[in-house]
Scaffold this active site. Structure first.
Site, mmCIF file in Angstrom:
data_model
loop_
_atom_site.group_PDB
_atom_site.id
_atom_site.type_symbol
_atom_site.label_atom_id
_atom_site.label_comp_id
_atom_site.label_asym_id
_atom_site.label_seq_id
_atom_site.Cartn_x
_atom_site.Cartn_y
_atom_site.Cartn_z
ATOM 1 N N ASP A 130 0.840 -1.194 0.000
ATOM 2 C CA ASP A 130 0.000 0.000 0.000
ATOM 3 C C ASP A 130 0.880 1.250 0.000
ATOM 4 O O ASP A 130 1.727 1.419 0.883
ATOM 5 C CB ASP A 130 -0.927 -0.002 1.215
ATOM 6 C CG ASP A 130 -2.080 0.984 1.038
ATOM 7 O OD1 ASP A 130 -2.421 1.306 -0.119
ATOM 8 O OD2 ASP A 130 -2.629 1.436 2.061
ATOM 9 N N HIS A 137 -3.519 13.968 1.223
ATOM 10 C CA HIS A 137 -3.666 13.045 2.355
ATOM 11 C C HIS A 137 -2.421 13.100 3.245
ATOM 12 O O HIS A 137 -2.530 13.179 4.477
ATOM 13 C CB HIS A 137 -3.896 11.619 1.826
ATOM 14 C CG HIS A 137 -3.955 10.573 2.891
ATOM 15 N ND1 HIS A 137 -4.980 10.509 3.816
ATOM 16 C CD2 HIS A 137 -3.122 9.529 3.182
ATOM 17 C CE1 HIS A 137 -4.768 9.475 4.628
ATOM 18 N NE2 HIS A 137 -3.655 8.871 4.263
ATOM 19 N N GLU A 203 -10.461 3.902 4.118
ATOM 20 C CA GLU A 203 -9.572 4.714 3.284
ATOM 21 C C GLU A 203 -9.984 4.508 1.838
ATOM 22 O O GLU A 203 -9.982 3.372 1.344
ATOM 23 C CB GLU A 203 -8.093 4.324 3.485
ATOM 24 C CG GLU A 203 -7.531 4.806 4.821
ATOM 25 C CD GLU A 203 -6.010 4.699 4.924
ATOM 26 O OE1 GLU A 203 -5.407 3.888 4.202
ATOM 27 O OE2 GLU A 203 -5.434 5.459 5.740
ATOM 28 N N GLU A 205 -9.354 4.192 -1.709
ATOM 29 C CA GLU A 205 -8.167 3.925 -2.518
ATOM 30 C C GLU A 205 -8.556 3.190 -3.789
ATOM 31 O O GLU A 205 -9.662 2.667 -3.911
ATOM 32 C CB GLU A 205 -7.166 3.024 -1.750
ATOM 33 C CG GLU A 205 -6.751 3.590 -0.398
ATOM 34 C CD GLU A 205 -5.482 2.972 0.158
ATOM 35 O OE1 GLU A 205 -4.707 2.371 -0.619
ATOM 36 O OE2 GLU A 205 -5.265 3.100 1.376
ATOM 37 N N ASP A 237 -9.023 0.351 2.291
ATOM 38 C CA ASP A 237 -7.998 -0.035 3.258
ATOM 39 C C ASP A 237 -8.517 0.338 4.642
ATOM 40 O O ASP A 237 -8.150 1.373 5.201
ATOM 41 C CB ASP A 237 -6.693 0.698 2.915
ATOM 42 C CG ASP A 237 -5.576 0.387 3.904
ATOM 43 O OD1 ASP A 237 -5.635 -0.671 4.551
ATOM 44 O OD2 ASP A 237 -4.660 1.222 4.023
ATOM 45 N N ARG A 241 -7.630 3.634 13.584
ATOM 46 C CA ARG A 241 -6.699 4.760 13.809
ATOM 47 C C ARG A 241 -6.061 4.738 15.188
ATOM 48 O O ARG A 241 -4.918 5.182 15.347
ATOM 49 C CB ARG A 241 -7.447 6.085 13.603
ATOM 50 C CG ARG A 241 -8.026 6.280 12.222
ATOM 51 C CD ARG A 241 -6.973 6.145 11.149
ATOM 52 N NE ARG A 241 -7.513 6.464 9.824
ATOM 53 C CZ ARG A 241 -6.841 6.271 8.711
ATOM 54 N NH1 ARG A 241 -5.621 5.759 8.744
ATOM 55 N NH2 ARG A 241 -7.381 6.574 7.548
ATOM 56 N N GLN A 244 -3.416 2.027 15.078
ATOM 57 C CA GLN A 244 -2.344 2.487 14.175
ATOM 58 C C GLN A 244 -1.452 3.538 14.843
ATOM 59 O O GLN A 244 -0.221 3.481 14.754
ATOM 60 C CB GLN A 244 -2.990 3.066 12.907
ATOM 61 C CG GLN A 244 -2.007 3.502 11.839
ATOM 62 C CD GLN A 244 -2.709 4.185 10.647
ATOM 63 O OE1 GLN A 244 -3.935 4.258 10.598
ATOM 64 N NE2 GLN A 244 -1.937 4.664 9.701
ATOM 65 N N LYS A 257 -4.209 -2.264 10.359
ATOM 66 C CA LYS A 257 -4.566 -2.385 8.939
ATOM 67 C C LYS A 257 -4.903 -3.826 8.547
ATOM 68 O O LYS A 257 -5.702 -4.039 7.635
ATOM 69 C CB LYS A 257 -3.374 -1.951 8.063
ATOM 70 C CG LYS A 257 -2.919 -0.518 8.277
ATOM 71 C CD LYS A 257 -3.829 0.429 7.540
ATOM 72 C CE LYS A 257 -3.230 1.826 7.486
ATOM 73 N NZ LYS A 257 -4.075 2.718 6.679
ATOM 74 N N THR A 261 -9.069 -5.810 4.190
ATOM 75 C CA THR A 261 -8.959 -4.865 3.074
ATOM 76 C C THR A 261 -9.958 -5.349 2.025
ATOM 77 O O THR A 261 -9.950 -6.536 1.688
ATOM 78 C CB THR A 261 -7.538 -4.886 2.475
ATOM 79 O OG1 THR A 261 -6.596 -4.654 3.526
ATOM 80 C CG2 THR A 261 -7.362 -3.820 1.400
ATOM 81 N N GLU A 368 -9.447 12.415 8.165
ATOM 82 C CA GLU A 368 -9.332 13.766 7.614
ATOM 83 C C GLU A 368 -10.661 14.518 7.666
ATOM 84 O O GLU A 368 -10.706 15.698 7.994
ATOM 85 C CB GLU A 368 -8.847 13.700 6.165
ATOM 86 C CG GLU A 368 -7.400 13.272 6.014
ATOM 87 C CD GLU A 368 -7.054 13.010 4.547
ATOM 88 O OE1 GLU A 368 -6.688 13.954 3.846
ATOM 89 O OE2 GLU A 368 -7.171 11.843 4.119
HETATM 90 MN MN MN Z 1 -3.950 2.913 2.967
#
Ligand code: MN
Length: 419
Positions: A130, A137, A203, A205, A237, A241, A244, A257, A261, A368
């Site tokens: 990834d 971002h 996320e 993606e 993804d 948080r 992480q 993570k 996925t 975000e």
């Molecule tokens: Mn990612």
């Protein structure tokens, strides 16, 4: 000019004759998986087309690549085979070709309603990487955690940053995601929290599906990298948080993570995306020679994320972004990945990283959008800082052509409570 198929394709469909994305499906639970392409609301069973001897080009006429339970063999055959397959399928499905159009029993065997089949992962994914290729971002996350002066790390403009992800927990769209448990960041002098993640996020993606790989020790030149990319899928993804933030120093993402996925079932080929190619952002400072491309391009792919809370009838749009906002291109990502000699293999997945745009309504994750939970989003009157149990997250992606779409369908998953 819009291409016409004898299969009815609604003008809003993501899957007209111009697209023909590849996936793997089971017609019924008891039958073997096989490759197919999407056309309108139907799936064309490529094992039937192949068994009938209708792939009559020089490369595919003697190949069993469509009699496999995954696309890996076809992916490894490279662009000449992909071009031949696309030309054959566009011809066979066109309104002026009688082969299927005038043969009801062949149509019945090979064209199956999409809502009646079970989609599976399109390829055996040996490895998953990834990247972190959206400058917006990177800047937003950096500002949140390190302040505006140190937002983007000094290496970011020189190389496409990435981490090695977990391939075993990649699942197909529609698979439920169980809220992970783990250690969260301690507050003040308290010990670290352990329990269900309190900051579960998506996320937005996309991911490149690798075609022919490279031998160990033999890097792929950036100007030849496009021949090693078959196409793109949507990818979520999922990210915890709180887990992480506590675990990532100094070796990067791990359990925040690797619990899941999600990818969309249909791989849209670079050939189908070619009409939507656009200039990549100007790169300053100029990248090192091994990353400098003769022809640097992105794709204009509109992306949207919706959340449907449990018990609500409708989903709410939470963000709208575009693939073209990525700073590092797919080909630079792939060339960088192999520059040390690392070998890629057919079916490997290269995630782009969260695709945030410059506008507040184009940010690609809740971290975000809610600025790490400092503000709430409203979903039809319900507040959200991070995902709650029962929330279904739905991605969609589409290129708008003149009178047609080249779309990706959707990529969705619902959050189930932690064990
Ligand atoms: Mn990612």
């Amino acid at each position: 000019m819009v291409l016409n198929s004898f299969v009815q394709v609604h003008p809003d469909s993501h899957f007209p004759l111009e697209n023909l994305p590849y996936g793997v499906f089971k017609p019924q639970e008891s039958l073997e998986p096989r490759p197919g392409v999407a056309i309108g609301d139907y799936v064309l069973d490529l094992s039937v087309v192949s068994s009938a001897g209708l792939f009559d080009g020089p490369i595919l006429n003697s190949s069993d690549c469509f009699l496999q339970p995954s696309l890996n063999k076809f992916l490894g055959m490279g662009r000449p085979a992909w071009k031949e397959a696309r030309a054959t399928l566009q011809k066979l499905l066109s309104s002026d070709n009688p082969t299927f159009r005038d043969n009801a029993s062949l149509r019945e065997k090979s064209l199956l309603p999409m809502d009646k089949v079970k989609m599976l992962l399109p390829a055996v994914i040996g490895d998953y990487t990834d990247f972190f290729s959206s400058m917006h971002h990177a800047k937003n996350c950096g500002t949140m955690f390190r302040g505006p002066e140190n937002a983007i790390p000094p290496n970011w403009f020189h190389l496409p940053i990435a981490y090695h992800g977990r391939a075993s927990s990649i699942v197909i769209s529609g698979t439920d995601i169980i809220r992970p448990r783990g250690q969260g960041h301690p507050v003040g002098n308290s010990p670290p929290y352990f329990g269900p993640s309190l900051k579960l996020d998506f996320e937005l993606e996309m991911a490149a599906v690798v075609g022919p790989g490279n031998e160990l020790g033999k890097p792929i030149d950036v100007n030849e990298a496009a021949d090693h990319i078959f196409g793109l899928v949507l990818m979520n993804d999922w990210s915890a948080r709180d887990i992480q933030a506590w675990e990532y120093v100094p070796l990067g993402p791990f359990l925040g993570k690797s619990f899941g996925t999600t990818v969309s079932p249909w791989i849209v080929t670079l050939d189908a995306l070619e009409p939507f190619a656009c200039d990549a952002p100007k790169q300053e400072p100029h990248p090192l020679p091994y990353l400098a491309e003769k022809n640097s391009k992105n794709y204009d792919i509109s992306l949207e994320v919706r959340i449907k809370p449990s018990g609500q009838e409708h989903s709410s749009v939470v963000t709208s972004s575009n693939f073209k906002h990525l700073y590092w291109t797919l080909t630079q990502q792939l060339a960088h990945h192999t520059i040390n000699g690392c070998n890629l293999r057919p079916g490997d997945l290269l995630g782009t990283g969260t695709i945030s745009g410059p506008e507040p309504e184009s940010l690609g994750c809740l971290l975000e959008l809610t600025w790490n939970g400092q503000k709430s989003l409203s979903l039809n009157g319900l507040n959200r800082k991070f995902l709650e149990d029962g929330d279904e997250v739905i991605f969609a992606g589409c290129c708008k052509g003149n009178g047609y779409n080249v779309g990706f369908g959707t990529c969705s998953g619902k959050i189930l409570p932690a064990p």
